[in-house]
Each structure stands twice: as C-alpha cells, then as structure tokens.
Design a protein around this motif. Structure first.
Motif, PDB file in Angstrom:
ATOM      1  N   PRO A 157       0.951  -1.341   0.142  1.00 45.37           N
ATOM      2  CA  PRO A 157      -0.010  -0.155   0.024  1.00 45.37           C
ATOM      3  C   PRO A 157       0.804   1.456   0.288  1.00 45.37           C
ATOM      4  N   ARG A 158       1.952   1.266   0.729  1.00 47.77           N
ATOM      5  CA  ARG A 158       2.777   2.409   0.558  1.00 47.77           C
ATOM      6  C   ARG A 158       3.262   2.762  -0.512  1.00 47.77           C
ATOM      7  N   LEU A 159       3.659   1.426  -1.232  1.00 48.93           N
ATOM      8  CA  LEU A 159       4.316   1.700  -2.931  1.00 48.93           C
ATOM      9  C   LEU A 159       3.217   2.283  -3.746  1.00 48.93           C
ATOM     10  N   ARG A 160       1.998   1.629  -3.480  1.00 48.63           N
ATOM     11  CA  ARG A 160       0.878   2.214  -4.427  1.00 48.63           C
ATOM     12  C   ARG A 160       0.125   3.537  -4.102  1.00 48.63           C
ATOM     13  N   ASP A 161       0.596   3.827  -2.598  1.00 52.37           N
ATOM     14  CA  ASP A 161       0.103   5.126  -2.134  1.00 52.37           C
ATOM     15  C   ASP A 161      -1.668   4.832  -2.126  1.00 52.37           C
ATOM     16  N   VAL A 162      -1.900   3.789  -1.520  1.00 48.49           N
ATOM     17  CA  VAL A 162      -3.254   3.622  -1.166  1.00 48.49           C
ATOM     18  C   VAL A 162      -3.238   2.882   0.511  1.00 48.49           C
ATOM     19  N   LYS A 163      -4.490   3.000   0.948  1.00 48.97           N
ATOM     20  CA  LYS A 163      -4.687   2.551   2.339  1.00 48.97           C
ATOM     21  C   LYS A 163      -4.537   0.938   2.456  1.00 48.97           C
ATOM     22  N   TRP A 164      -5.114   0.404   1.398  1.00 47.84           N
ATOM     23  CA  TRP A 164      -4.965  -1.170   1.446  1.00 47.84           C
ATOM     24  C   TRP A 164      -5.293  -1.767   0.014  1.00 47.84           C
ATOM     25  N   GLU A 166      -7.441  -4.102  -2.077  1.00 49.62           N
ATOM     26  CA  GLU A 166      -8.626  -4.745  -1.974  1.00 49.62           C
ATOM     27  C   GLU A 166      -8.767  -6.360  -2.085  1.00 49.62           C
ATOM     28  N   PRO A 167      -9.690  -6.910  -1.544  1.00 46.53           N
ATOM     29  CA  PRO A 167      -9.648  -8.235  -1.770  1.00 46.53           C
ATOM     30  C   PRO A 167      -9.707  -8.766  -3.259  1.00 46.53           C
ATOM     31  N   GLY A 168      -9.093  -9.976  -3.168  1.00 53.66           N
ATOM     32  CA  GLY A 168      -9.006 -10.326  -4.773  1.00 53.66           C
ATOM     33  C   GLY A 168      -7.590  -9.929  -5.317  1.00 53.66           C
ATOM     34  N   GLU A 169      -6.941  -8.834  -4.931  1.00 53.19           N
ATOM     35  CA  GLU A 169      -5.801  -8.257  -5.476  1.00 53.19           C
ATOM     36  C   GLU A 169      -4.666  -9.254  -5.193  1.00 53.19           C
ATOM     37  N   ALA A 170      -3.799  -9.343  -6.371  1.00 51.65           N
ATOM     38  CA  ALA A 170      -2.731 -10.159  -6.223  1.00 51.65           C
ATOM     39  C   ALA A 170      -1.200  -9.425  -6.745  1.00 51.65           C
ATOM     40  N   VAL A 171      -0.414  -9.617  -5.872  1.00 53.12           N
ATOM     41  CA  VAL A 171       0.765  -8.938  -6.131  1.00 53.12           C
ATOM     42  C   VAL A 171       1.988  -9.795  -6.754  1.00 53.12           C
ATOM     43  N   THR A 172       2.557  -9.113  -7.475  1.00 54.42           N
ATOM     44  CA  THR A 172       3.588  -9.837  -8.366  1.00 54.42           C
ATOM     45  C   THR A 172       4.830  -9.685  -8.080  1.00 54.42           C
ATOM     46  N   ASP A 173       5.855 -10.367  -8.560  1.00 57.95           N
ATOM     47  CA  ASP A 173       7.192 -10.342  -8.249  1.00 57.95           C
ATOM     48  C   ASP A 173       7.602  -8.619  -8.788  1.00 57.95           C
ATOM     49  N   ASP A 174       7.363  -8.120  -9.809  1.00 60.06           N
ATOM     50  CA  ASP A 174       7.767  -6.971 -10.265  1.00 60.06           C
ATOM     51  C   ASP A 174       7.134  -5.781  -9.164  1.00 60.06           C
ATOM     52  N   GLU A 175       6.305  -6.007  -8.479  1.00 62.00           N
ATOM     53  CA  GLU A 175       5.789  -5.090  -7.414  1.00 62.00           C
ATOM     54  C   GLU A 175       6.488  -5.348  -6.397  1.00 62.00           C
ATOM     55  N   LEU A 176       6.952  -6.484  -5.843  1.00 59.69           N
ATOM     56  CA  LEU A 176       7.611  -6.754  -4.715  1.00 59.69           C
ATOM     57  C   LEU A 176       9.077  -6.246  -5.064  1.00 59.69           C
ATOM     58  N   GLU A 177       9.412  -6.153  -6.288  1.00 56.99           N
ATOM     59  CA  GLU A 177      10.988  -5.421  -6.589  1.00 56.99           C
ATOM     60  C   GLU A 177      10.757  -4.126  -6.489  1.00 56.99           C
ATOM     61  N   ALA A 178       9.848  -3.474  -6.908  1.00 54.22           N
ATOM     62  CA  ALA A 178       9.304  -2.085  -6.815  1.00 54.22           C
ATOM     63  C   ALA A 178       9.452  -1.638  -5.244  1.00 54.22           C
ATOM     64  N   ALA A 179       8.812  -2.558  -4.572  1.00 55.49           N
ATOM     65  CA  ALA A 179       8.856  -2.013  -3.141  1.00 55.49           C
ATOM     66  C   ALA A 179      10.104  -2.051  -2.767  1.00 55.49           C
ATOM     67  N   GLU A 180      11.104  -2.901  -2.980  1.00 55.20           N
ATOM     68  CA  GLU A 180      12.359  -3.094  -2.662  1.00 55.20           C
ATOM     69  C   GLU A 180      12.984  -1.891  -2.713  1.00 55.20           C
ATOM     70  N   LYS A 181      13.029  -1.381  -3.826  1.00 57.00           N
ATOM     71  CA  LYS A 181      13.754  -0.281  -4.342  1.00 57.00           C
ATOM     72  C   LYS A 181      13.186   0.966  -3.508  1.00 57.00           C
ATOM     73  N   ALA A 182      11.799   0.852  -3.589  1.00 52.16           N
ATOM     74  CA  ALA A 182      11.224   2.330  -2.797  1.00 52.16           C
ATOM     75  C   ALA A 182      11.915   2.121  -1.565  1.00 52.16           C
ATOM     76  N   GLU A 183      12.025   1.274  -0.914  1.00 60.37           N
ATOM     77  CA  GLU A 183      12.233   1.265   0.502  1.00 60.37           C
ATOM     78  C   GLU A 183      14.067   0.878   0.547  1.00 60.37           C
ATOM     79  N   GLY A 184      14.696   0.715  -0.465  1.00 56.30           N
ATOM     80  CA  GLY A 184      16.014   0.579  -0.381  1.00 56.30           C
ATOM     81  C   GLY A 184      16.576  -0.790   0.453  1.00 56.30           C
ATOM     82  N   VAL A 185      15.766  -1.591   0.236  1.00 53.47           N
ATOM     83  CA  VAL A 185      16.167  -3.019   0.899  1.00 53.47           C
ATOM     84  C   VAL A 185      16.018  -3.817  -0.149  1.00 53.47           C
ATOM     85  N   ARG A 186      16.714  -5.144   0.239  1.00 58.04           N
ATOM     86  CA  ARG A 186      16.569  -6.110  -0.701  1.00 58.04           C
ATOM     87  C   ARG A 186      16.561  -7.644   0.106  1.00 58.04           C
ATOM     88  N   LEU A 187      15.442  -8.279  -0.227  1.00 59.34           N
ATOM     89  CA  LEU A 187      15.073  -9.636   0.429  1.00 59.34           C
ATOM     90  C   LEU A 187      16.107 -10.543  -0.114  1.00 59.34           C
TER      91      LEU A 187
END
Lengths: 313, 313, 313, 313
Positions: A157-164, A166-187
């Motif tokens: 939600p921080r990455l997307r700038d939304v509160k949450w 919605e039910p049914g939404e599925a997060v992909t690896d692209d988005e996980l990697e985008a979150a890593e970049k936005a936060e400056g971390v790497r799993l």
C-alpha cells in the motif's frame, strides 16, 4: 492485469516442482527453509540494532464472534479477589484461555504438518502422519527454540499510495521488486519476508469481513512470486492476511500460496499479522529492515501456535 | 542457617516498604521495573551476540494431570486429513488448545494484576479493578510489545555443585553474589535475572511432585534478596520454580517473593522456566549472559500468558 | 394495549412483594415453588399416560455463532477410528463438549442462584454467596433428583391463530385464561407451565435474530401474570424464549419475569425450549397436558444446566 | 470359578454373531434394542407409580483429576455479581462447563457410533462414518426424544451380602437370575437393566482408583450373560462401572461387553451410574422395579452425552 492470468493445474504442478525443497536437506528433515537462517544471517540481523525499540506485530486477541472469527476464543477469569486464600497473603487472580490455533483473524504460526497437497506433506511425508491424536512429525515444536533473524517489510500500500489492497488483488514479483527499490532494501538468504497488503488496516477502518471463498475474499501474492522467494532463499513468511489471494487464480487450487510455501518449500509461515504499529516506526526510522523474534508456544503435537511476533529496531 | 531465620510480619511490612516502587514512575504507570530496561540497556544486550544460537527456556506444555498439574490443558485436533475440503487443494489440519494461564508446571508470565498484597495491587491500585470480567488495568497487554534485554543466569546448583536445591531451601544474597563471582557476571540496571534452583531437573529425574503448601514445597529465594534486586535495579525475574521458598520463612505470608516483586516493585516476573538446555549452552560458550526475548500473547484482560522465553547467544 | 401499560418501579416493588415466597418454607430452603410439586401431584401426572410417546422440548445444540449465539459451544472429536488402541478390540471414539450454561438460544434450566434482584437472591440470601469459585447455595444440584410433574402447554399463537408472537409483545393473564379455555386445561397447584410464543418457530422460519436490548427483542409475559401463577401455585416455568418481553414495560427493570419468578418466587425456570414437535403431538392427541421430566446435569456449583426436557404422553 | 473360564477369540466371534441384531429392524436403522421398548412397555412402566419419589442415578460431576479422571472437566464462573449490568435489575451470574463426554467416572450415555468391533459399527456400518468432523450416523441425537421405560435393578452385592464386588470379578447369568429371585423381579422385553456391582460405593469408601488395564481393573459381567439379555430382549443397560470386567476373560478383546452390547446388539448403554441413593429407596419401598427416564443432551454429532438418569417410584 498480469496477476489475474489464470494458472492451469498443470502449470501449478510445474511451479510446485520448481520451488520444492523436498529432500534438499535430508529425507526426515523438518526445518525446511529455516536451514537458510544460519547463525551468520542471525548475527547480521543483530547489526541492525540502533534505537532499541521493540514492537508487536500481533493483532490483539479477538474474543468477539464475527465474519472472520466464527469460533471465538474462550476466556474466563477463574479466580478473582472475591475469595481469600486460606494460606494468607498475597492473593492471586487467574484466568483460562482456550482457542483454535488457526483461523482468519488471529496472529499465529503454522507448523509444517498443517498443510497437505494432494495427500503429501512437506518432504513427501504422508498425511497419515497426522491422526486424531495429533501429528507424529513436523509439529510446532520444530520451532521450539524460536526463530530469530532479519525481517524485511515490503509495504505494498505504501508503494501504491493506497490505504490497502482490495480483496482479490494479487501482488506480483515486479511489484515486490519495486517495493524493495522504494524502501532501499533487498530480500535475501535467510531473511524473514514481512508482506503488507493493509489487510488489518482495512479491518480496523471498515470492520471485519468474511475473507474466505464464501465471502469477499482477500488480497495476497501471485503464486509466481514463489519463484522469487525460492531463488532469494527466503526463510520465513510473515503476512498480514495470510499471503493468499482469494479467490485464487489457480485452477483447482484454492490456497496455492500455502501449498507452495508449506508443502513444497517447507517455509516457516505465520498468518494474520498486523503492521500498523510497525509501519509507523519504519517511517520514523526510515528503514524497513530490523530484527524479528518469533517464539511459538512449545506445544507437543500442536499444528501451530498463537504468536506475538516482535520486531526490534 | 541464615536463610531459615524467621521474618516477622512487621519485618516483612518494612521490607515491602523499602523495595516498593509505588509512585516512582507516576501514579497510573503500569510498567514498573521495566522502566529500568531502557533502549541503552537493550542495545547493550545486543552486543552480546556472538554465536547466533537461540534456545527455549520453556517447559514443553504438559497435558498430563499430576501433583503439580491438577487442571491439565485441553488439546484436541479439530480437523484431520480424514475429510476433504470441498474447495479443493491444499488440505488443512487444525487443533484447539485451552489452558489455565498460571499454575505450577507451565512456563508463563504474570501480569501485574495477578497479585495483591493486603488488598492492594502494584502502585496502590485496588483489587476491585479486577472483576469477573477481567482486570481493568495492569493486564498482560502491558507487555504486548515484548520484553527484550540482557539476561544473566545465576546457577545455584552449579555454584554448590549439586544437581538441584531441595524443596524448602532459600537462597540468600551472599549466595547470589558468590554465583556472580563464579560466573564472572554482575546483575545490573535493567537486567533480566534468571534464577536456577534446578527445580525442573529435579522434576525430570524424580518425576513431578506437589510443590505447594499441602505437598513437599519448593526451593527459592530468601525475601531479603529483594533488597539486592531493588538496589541493582533489576527489571525482570525469570526463575525455574517461581522464586518462592515453600514453606516460606515469613510469618503470615505464604508467597513473599510474589508480594514483593509484583505488588511492591512492579517487576515483570515469569514462573516455571527450565534452564536445562540453556545451562549446557552457557557451559559451552562459557558465559552466563545473553540476550533474552519474551513475547507474551497479546491477550486483552489477561492475567498472564503462557510463554516461550528465548535466549539468544 | 393493556400489556403495554408502563409499570412504575414502585408498582413493581409491590408486585415483587406480593408474589414473594421468601420464608414461606423456611429460611434456608432452596426448592421454592417445587414445594408445590408433591408426590400427590406427581401421581396425578402419571395418570395422564396413554400413548406412551415421548418428545424432546430441546433445541438441537447450536454450534454456529450468530446474533443470539455470540459464544457458541466448543465441540470436538478427541479420538476417531484413525488410531488403534493397543489393548485390541473394540475401538472407541470420543468427543469433547464445552459451553456457556445460559444464553439466548440454548435450552437450559436456571439455578436459583442465577438471578439477584437489588442485591438479594431468593429467600433474601446475599449475592456474596456467589463468588468466582461458584455459588455456595442454591446451585443446580438443588434439582439433582430431577423434576417430574404435569406439564400444561398454553399455546398463544394457536389461540391467536398466528405463526408466532412478534418481538415486544406481552401476554396477559386474560390471554392465558383464554388459552386454558381453548385447550380445555387449567394450570393448577404443582404444575409445570409450558408457555409458547412461537419464538423458536420464528427462528426456524426467519433465522436467528438478536433478541436482546440491543436487538429486536422478544415476546413474553406481562409481569402481572405472575399474580396468576402465584395464586395458582405453579411450580415450574418452561417457555420458548425465556418468558421476558424485551423491551420490558417496567421502569428500571430489564428482565422483570426473571426477577419475579426466580428471586421472588423461587420458581424452577428453564429458558429457550422449543415446542414445535410437542405442539404437533398435542394436536394429534388433542390434549395439552402430559407428564414432563427434567433431568439437569448434577453439577456441583453450577448456575444452571443445559437441558433436554422430555414430555411423555 | 466359571466366570474366569477363558473365552477364545473364536468363541467370542460366535457369541457376537448369536446376539447380533444387524439387519433385524432394517439396514439403516439406528435405534437397535430400543425397538423393544414399545409404547405398550412404556405404559407398563407407568403403572409402577406409587410414591411419586424421584431419585438421581448420576455421580455428582467430579472436577478433580485422579486415577479414574485424567482429564477433569473445565468449570468456571464467567460472570459473578461483582459487575452490574448497565441494563439495570435484575443481575445475573453465569458459568462455563466443558468436558470429555466419556471416561471412567462420569455418568454418561454412549451413542452407537462410540464403539466399533473389527472395523464395523452396529448394523455393519463402516468406521469411516466417523471422521474428525464427528459421526455421520448413530450419533447421540438418536436418543433425542428421551428413553422412558421400566427399570429393573439387579443388586449383586445385596445378593452376595457384600459391600461391593472386587475388581476383576465377573457376574454370570446364574447370579443374575438369583438376584431376580431374591428381589422378586424378572427382566423382560423392553426393560432397562440396572446392574449394580457396588463400584461407586467402593469409590466412596476407598477413594478413586485406576480401573483400567494399567490399574486395578473393575468388576462387571461375564460376556455370556449377553445371551440372556438377548433372549430377554432387554432394551437398555445401566451399570455402575461400565459392565466390563477388567481384565476381561476374552482372548484379544479388552472390552467384550461394549463390543457385544453396542456393536452387535445396538443396545442403548450408559456408563458409571451410581445406585447408592436408589438402593436405599428400593429397600424402603421393597421393590426393585420403577420407571426410568434418560434425557441425553440433544447434541448433533455427539458420540454420547453426560447424563442424569432419573428413577421414579
């Protein structure tokens, strides 16, 4: 959307095989991906200490029946100060607490015996190892000595700038990697992956909802993200919600994430954490990695345990 | 023996006053001696990391009724793999677990509301704050964000070169200081005091016994040791047994340690830990200080919580 | 409507006094109106036998949380045939069942200790007789030897030719007498009064509803009917619903029927029976009187018991 | 002694076949020997009424762990008079009660699904009909409408002029017939057979003991007595103890009476009644036959129910 591409049963079977850790650490091994969480990794986690703050990632235990809490816990005082012990001072009060260990709104950790895919548990063990007398193997005492390591929060939600989400939404690896970049971390190897969809924030703001197949569903991960977790050698999965997208996009598999993480990979997985207090501290400290300690109850033949996961900064 | 000197009710009242922290951190404050466990102290704890080993200090939960377990937990499978979810794969198994939160053989932590001395709780709060609907204040959620700090194990059987202390024996401050010297440690401000009498080892070797007033009793601390803990500003108490000598040597006070630690000092106290696995690691690493993490369940209106205390080396 | 006349607190206090049986059978007596149910009356009941049919007046125990079932029972198999006893044949299966004893949708009987009016229990006993360790007097074992007598069903929906009474409706003594006439029966000394509002039929047809003060309410008796029950020397009260009209028409008294029946009269009262099967048999046999047997569990210090009330024709 | 003649597995298999009622009343029938308890028989029972006394045959529920009570019930007050409802008067107290349904010291009734012999339930049903979700057939609701009939007490200690039978003793049909003669009664079609060994009196006088195979055992019936019960068309079996002689005299069959009564005959059987109060009344009234009412809880998918069996004279 990519994340709504249907996955066939055949494709899922292949994915299951690709991420499987069966036999990787031996035929009777029960720690699964915790094998990645070596003491080297653990020491790395402790280097993250700065402020010394600790914060819970547990939902306060909810005793009110509701759409995601059909069998609420039993919690009673069994002694109050209205009686006086004949032994004299001091006096004591006591309570009793009983609960189902899993469920859709209580923060808990799953033992590996909790999930079977097509008649097999992690490492190819048969479902007959779990009887009415409990599991003969892979119970929650596998984690008796606690799980301690580096946690990385990917806050979608921080990455997307939304509160949450919605039910049914599925997060992909692209988005996980985008979150890593936005936060400056790497799993990385041996890490604990904290995955935030905002499930609990939605619950706090809109009230509880039926997040199962006979209800509104929930947001989670696309099953293909398991390839990324497998390559990265992630050790532990700690989501709000439970990682599943409901309804799933996999033909004939209602809960693909549990099947892949627990039955195929042998990953230590908790469900229904909340990151509302954590997320504020991450912003304040401007970092999304920290030490995490999990201390499940030491319950022989338990299929899981209620949990109070602690993050330490 | 000094530790068998009887203490009169009047002497105990004076001791209670001397170690009292009522009002020290404010009139409605609920953290008591945890106020000593500052982030400075917490950071100091993390500097102890070397090997990255973690170890449980919990007794495996015991479901068998016995002399120290009169009301054993309820633990049932509520779903096994003998039924197939209509939703398809994967399949899940579930269990139910219910228990009294306190007791004489389950590792647990006490909330401050658990103990009253002469009608008053810690900080002078009235016992009427705890009703059949639970405590209105000082419940276990005071510790919701976990307790993290430096633990120091004082191992009295090791000092004495015995397997365990016998029921009824009381350890004095002289002996605690001798243990400090023998181990090369010193209990200090904000520390967690792990106190080993060998209670659990005795239980493992001789079997469970009734350790109450209608039974054989237990080994613990002399009440005067509370002066030392008070001066040293110890934050947390983690004993095998529960710190009490039964029978006590205080006139009219059956459980003086609980009265002093919880009602007077506001100390975070757990009961019935086991140090058998820990003690071995201490010998191997030749150190008796390490990081400790306590993560009680986040149970509103709970008088305590079952606990799996984790030591990290 | 007469039944919606408001009753003032003062009027209620007078009514309470009028129907009070305090001291009538002695100062420490606990059987209350069961004193009317003499063996003479019991023999009269047995003369009603003709067909030998027996029928339950219990609602099947409901394990699903809902608006009138906020704390559903705990019911688990604890052993199935998936394990084989080492003792050999035969094999056994077992279950566990836990429940709150009262509530708004489970057929149960109240002990006299269950209700206090302005700080006093039946016969003027103090509320301090009930502590966190249970009642010291008037627990459910007062009824340990069962309650056997003549039951008379007054079926108000039948009289009115409606399916059920709507929540909030209150039945007056005029209507009770009209039902007696319509059915050719008369409530008399030592009888069990079965009172049908159609509560359970409404539940079956419309689904469960919140029948409390924060919900839609329920149909019941006008408090003045207690004068009639008192004069008639009725021994036992067996309603669908619980006899209360919610909201009540008494100023400051939320549940006047319980206050009058239990605290003032000492009447044996059950709650939440269902008469759907019984009512059919009454029509078939064309009689509304029959033998009734109540066999509460023999639970020391119980405030009541789940119940399966049996009518025998 | 005749009753200590060993019975071979082959002899037992023949006995099982001889007393089997499989198919007698239809292939999917669940009432078994209750088919003998016709309304004609029920009316006969009611002709026994004279004094109108009723008496419980239940042991007061025992919450203390012990050798015959390894998993004692959970019984807590959940609300006392220390809190005041915001709705105003009256005030209520509540309790919670949870228990295993079977066991060796709680008066309870078995559903037919409770016992399997060599993989088959009564009427040849498969054990797979009972899963972790409970029984699909022959649960305790088969007896929902109560069991009402004529009870005949055969009091063996009275016949032998002893306080009780010792563990391991087995009563033969000769002795049952001698008891009939001594009491002037005869067990017949549709009757309930109350079988007294003095088990509970022994427990009251000597204290509880482990009455299982790893303990001292218990007194019961010789398996050949089932031929007599079968010929007499007895409907219900109500023993103190549970009818079994432990250890049994049947090769490879630890509990032959349960196998024969429940799996072969489909007999309604309760366990662990107490006849101490009843036996006195029998002497006073000088008769050993009376009406009996059983009212098990109406618990869907229950394998049995705690019970308060009531005798009415």
């Amino acid at each position: 959307m990519k994340n709504k591409n249907r996955m066939s049963g055949q494709e899922f079977a292949e994915l299951f095989k690709k991420v499987s850790n069966w036999g990787r650490w031996g035929p009777n091994e029960e720690r699964g991906t915790l094998n990645y969480l070596t003491s080297v990794r653990l020491r790395a986690a402790t280097e993250l200490f700065r402020s010394g703050r600790s914060v819970s990632m547990a939902i306060p235990i909810n005793e009110v029946a509701g759409p995601d809490n059909p069998h609420p816990p039993v919690h009673h005082m069994i002694r109050t100060y209205d009686v006086h012990s004949k032994l004299g001072e001091p006096q004591f009060v006591l309570d009793y607490f009983g609960t189902e260990v899993h469920g859709d709104c209580h923060t808990h950790i799953d033992a590996l015996c909790h999930v079977a895919y097509k008649g097999e548990l992690y490492n190819g063990k048969p479902t007959s190892a779990v009887t009415s007398q409990g599991p003969d193997l892979m119970d929650i005492t596998t984690y008796a000595h606690g799980i301690v390591g580096r946690g990385v929060l990917l806050d979608i939600p921080r990455l997307r700038d939304v509160k949450w989400l919605e039910p049914g939404e599925a997060v992909t690896d692209d988005e996980l990697e985008a979150a890593e970049k936005a936060e400056g971390v790497r799993l990385g190897e041996g890490d604990m992956f904290l995955f935030r969809t905002g499930h609990h924030r939605r619950r706090l703001e809109l009230g509880p909802w039926n997040n199962g197949y006979d209800g509104e569903g929930r947001a989670g991960l696309d099953p293909n993200t398991m390839l990324m977790l497998h390559e990265r050698k992630v050790a532990v999965f700690l989501p709000d919600g439970d990682g599943e997208t409901v309804p799933s996009n996999v033909e004939g598999v209602a809960y693909p994430i549990h099947a892949l993480q627990i039955a195929a990979m042998g990953m230590a997985c908790a469900d229904n954490l909340q990151f509302e207090e954590l997320a504020k501290i991450c912003e304040e400290e401007h970092r999304w990695e920290f030490m995490v300690v999990l201390a499940p109850l030491r319950l022989p033949r338990g299929t899981g345990s209620l949990l109070n996961p602690i993050a330490i900064f």
